[in-house]
Design a protein around this motif. Structure first.
Motif, short mmCIF file in Angstrom:
data_model
loop_
_atom_site.label_atom_id
_atom_site.label_comp_id
_atom_site.label_asym_id
_atom_site.label_seq_id
_atom_site.Cartn_x
_atom_site.Cartn_y
_atom_site.Cartn_z
N GLN A 1 -12.13 -13.95 -0.05
CA GLN A 1 -12.42 -13.45 1.28
C GLN A 1 -13.32 -12.23 1.15
O GLN A 1 -12.96 -11.24 0.53
CB GLN A 1 -11.15 -13.08 2.04
CG GLN A 1 -11.42 -12.62 3.47
CD GLN A 1 -10.16 -12.25 4.20
OE1 GLN A 1 -9.15 -11.86 3.62
NE2 GLN A 1 -10.18 -12.39 5.52
N PHE B 1 -7.18 -14.95 -2.58
CA PHE B 1 -5.92 -15.47 -2.05
C PHE B 1 -5.60 -16.80 -2.72
O PHE B 1 -6.46 -17.66 -2.90
CB PHE B 1 -6.01 -15.71 -0.54
CG PHE B 1 -5.99 -14.45 0.26
CD1 PHE B 1 -7.16 -13.84 0.65
CD2 PHE B 1 -4.78 -13.87 0.63
CE1 PHE B 1 -7.14 -12.67 1.39
CE2 PHE B 1 -4.75 -12.71 1.38
CZ PHE B 1 -5.94 -12.11 1.75
N PHE C 1 0.30 -18.82 2.06
CA PHE C 1 -0.59 -17.93 1.33
C PHE C 1 0.18 -16.84 0.59
O PHE C 1 1.22 -16.36 1.05
CB PHE C 1 -1.58 -17.27 2.28
CG PHE C 1 -2.68 -18.19 2.73
CD1 PHE C 1 -2.49 -19.08 3.77
CD2 PHE C 1 -3.91 -18.16 2.09
CE1 PHE C 1 -3.50 -19.93 4.19
CE2 PHE C 1 -4.94 -19.01 2.51
CZ PHE C 1 -4.73 -19.90 3.55
N GLY C 2 -0.40 -16.43 -0.53
CA GLY C 2 0.08 -15.25 -1.23
C GLY C 2 -0.47 -14.00 -0.58
O GLY C 2 -1.27 -14.07 0.35
N PRO C 3 -0.08 -12.82 -1.08
CA PRO C 3 -0.47 -11.55 -0.45
C PRO C 3 -1.88 -11.11 -0.80
O PRO C 3 -2.36 -10.13 -0.22
CB PRO C 3 0.56 -10.56 -1.00
CG PRO C 3 0.94 -11.13 -2.32
CD PRO C 3 0.88 -12.62 -2.16
N ARG D 1 -2.72 -8.06 5.10
CA ARG D 1 -3.57 -9.09 4.48
C ARG D 1 -2.89 -10.45 4.41
O ARG D 1 -3.55 -11.43 4.07
CB ARG D 1 -4.01 -8.70 3.06
CG ARG D 1 -5.06 -7.67 2.94
CD ARG D 1 -5.74 -7.70 1.58
NE ARG D 1 -4.86 -7.93 0.48
CZ ARG D 1 -4.81 -7.15 -0.61
NH1 ARG D 1 -5.55 -6.07 -0.67
NH2 ARG D 1 -4.00 -7.44 -1.59
N GLN D 2 -1.61 -10.52 4.69
CA GLN D 2 -0.91 -11.80 4.58
C GLN D 2 -1.43 -12.78 5.62
O GLN D 2 -1.50 -12.48 6.80
CB GLN D 2 0.60 -11.58 4.79
CG GLN D 2 1.43 -12.83 4.59
CD GLN D 2 1.55 -13.21 3.14
OE1 GLN D 2 1.80 -12.37 2.27
NE2 GLN D 2 1.36 -14.49 2.84
N MET D 3 -1.81 -13.98 5.20
CA MET D 3 -2.28 -15.01 6.12
C MET D 3 -1.07 -15.76 6.66
O MET D 3 -0.26 -16.28 5.89
CB MET D 3 -3.20 -15.99 5.40
CG MET D 3 -4.52 -15.39 4.96
SD MET D 3 -5.65 -15.13 6.33
CE MET D 3 -6.14 -16.81 6.66
N GLN E 1 -4.15 -12.73 10.35
CA GLN E 1 -4.13 -11.88 9.17
C GLN E 1 -3.96 -10.42 9.61
O GLN E 1 -4.92 -9.76 9.98
CB GLN E 1 -5.40 -12.04 8.34
CG GLN E 1 -5.35 -11.27 7.02
CD GLN E 1 -6.61 -11.43 6.19
OE1 GLN E 1 -7.72 -11.42 6.72
NE2 GLN E 1 -6.46 -11.59 4.88
#
Lengths: 115, 116
Positions: B37, B90, B107-109, A43-45, A39
């Motif tokens: 999170q 998320f 995953f989204g941003p 913030r993008q996983m 990450q």
């Protein structure tokens, strides 16, 4: 219940050097999957690498490789030739091979790359 | 191909207000997830869906509701927001096939929500 533990909240490594991030997990299952997610500050996983528990061979993706020790329930991530773009939070994650469709994440390790 | 998108990206709510977070995916994935999170924590699963019209509780479902009326959308609702729900949310999705490669979640941003 399964748990995932990352004992290193933060780590630093010099650019171009090698660093290893630790992860241990607890489970009574024999069939499962393990993942490392990255990450970055955006913030993008992002999935870095995955390992199936039934495979003895350690997974490798370019500069990223794992050391999977099933008996010890250990799943460390090695980053070779560290680059500035590797700076991020890294999360270890566990998924059961069957049953509930849930991924359990560790609390993460923040990796700093020193120029 | 946008992947997984989330709306909005940021939101500030007052205690007691309600809102809905929208997650959309264009990969025809069967499974969708909502996580939160918090600082010093990994991602914790709130609710998930294994297909259109289905939902299931995750690890921390209290205070949230979800709906999956269309395959490509997964909505997360807060009926009465509380400061404890301040977090980054998320959304993720994955294909419905078995096997390690399909267990990969996209995953989204993220949505940063603050409840005052």
């Amino acid at each position: 219940a399964q748990t995932v533990t990352q004992s290193q909240p933060e780590m630093s490594v010099q650019e171009a050097e090698t660093v290893t991030l630790s992860c241990t997990y607890d489970t009574s299952e024999s069939d499962y999957y393990l993942f490392w997610y990255k990450q970055p500050p955006s913030r993008q996983m992002i999935l870095v690498i995955r390992q199936e528990a039934y495979k003895q061979q350690n997974a490798t993706e370019n500069r990223f490789s794992v050391n999977f020790q099933k008996a010890a329930k250990s799943f460390s991530l090695k980053i070779s030739d560290s680059q500035l773009g590797d700076a991020a939070m890294y999360f270890c994650a566990y998924r059961s091979g069957w049953g509930d469709d849930k991924i359990i994440f560790g609390k993460g390790t923040r990796l700093h790359i020193l120029p | 191909n946008a992947g997984v998108t989330q709306t909005p990206k940021f939101r500030v709510l007052k205690t007691g207000q309600s809102m809905t977070l929208l997650c959309a995916q264009d990969m025809n994935h069967e499974y969708m997830y909502w996580y939160r999170q918090d600082p010093g924590m990994g991602l914790r699963l709130i609710h998930y869906s294994v297909g259109e019209g289905t939902t299931a509780k995750g690890e921390v479902p209290d205070g949230y509701n979800v709906s999956r009326l269309k395959k490509q959308n997964f909505l997360l609702g807060l009926e009465s927001a509380a400061p404890s729900q301040t977090s980054v949310y998320f959304c993720a999705s994955r294909a419905g096939l078995a096997g390690a490669s399909s267990y990969e979640q996209y995953f989204g941003p993220g949505t940063r929500l603050t409840v005052t």
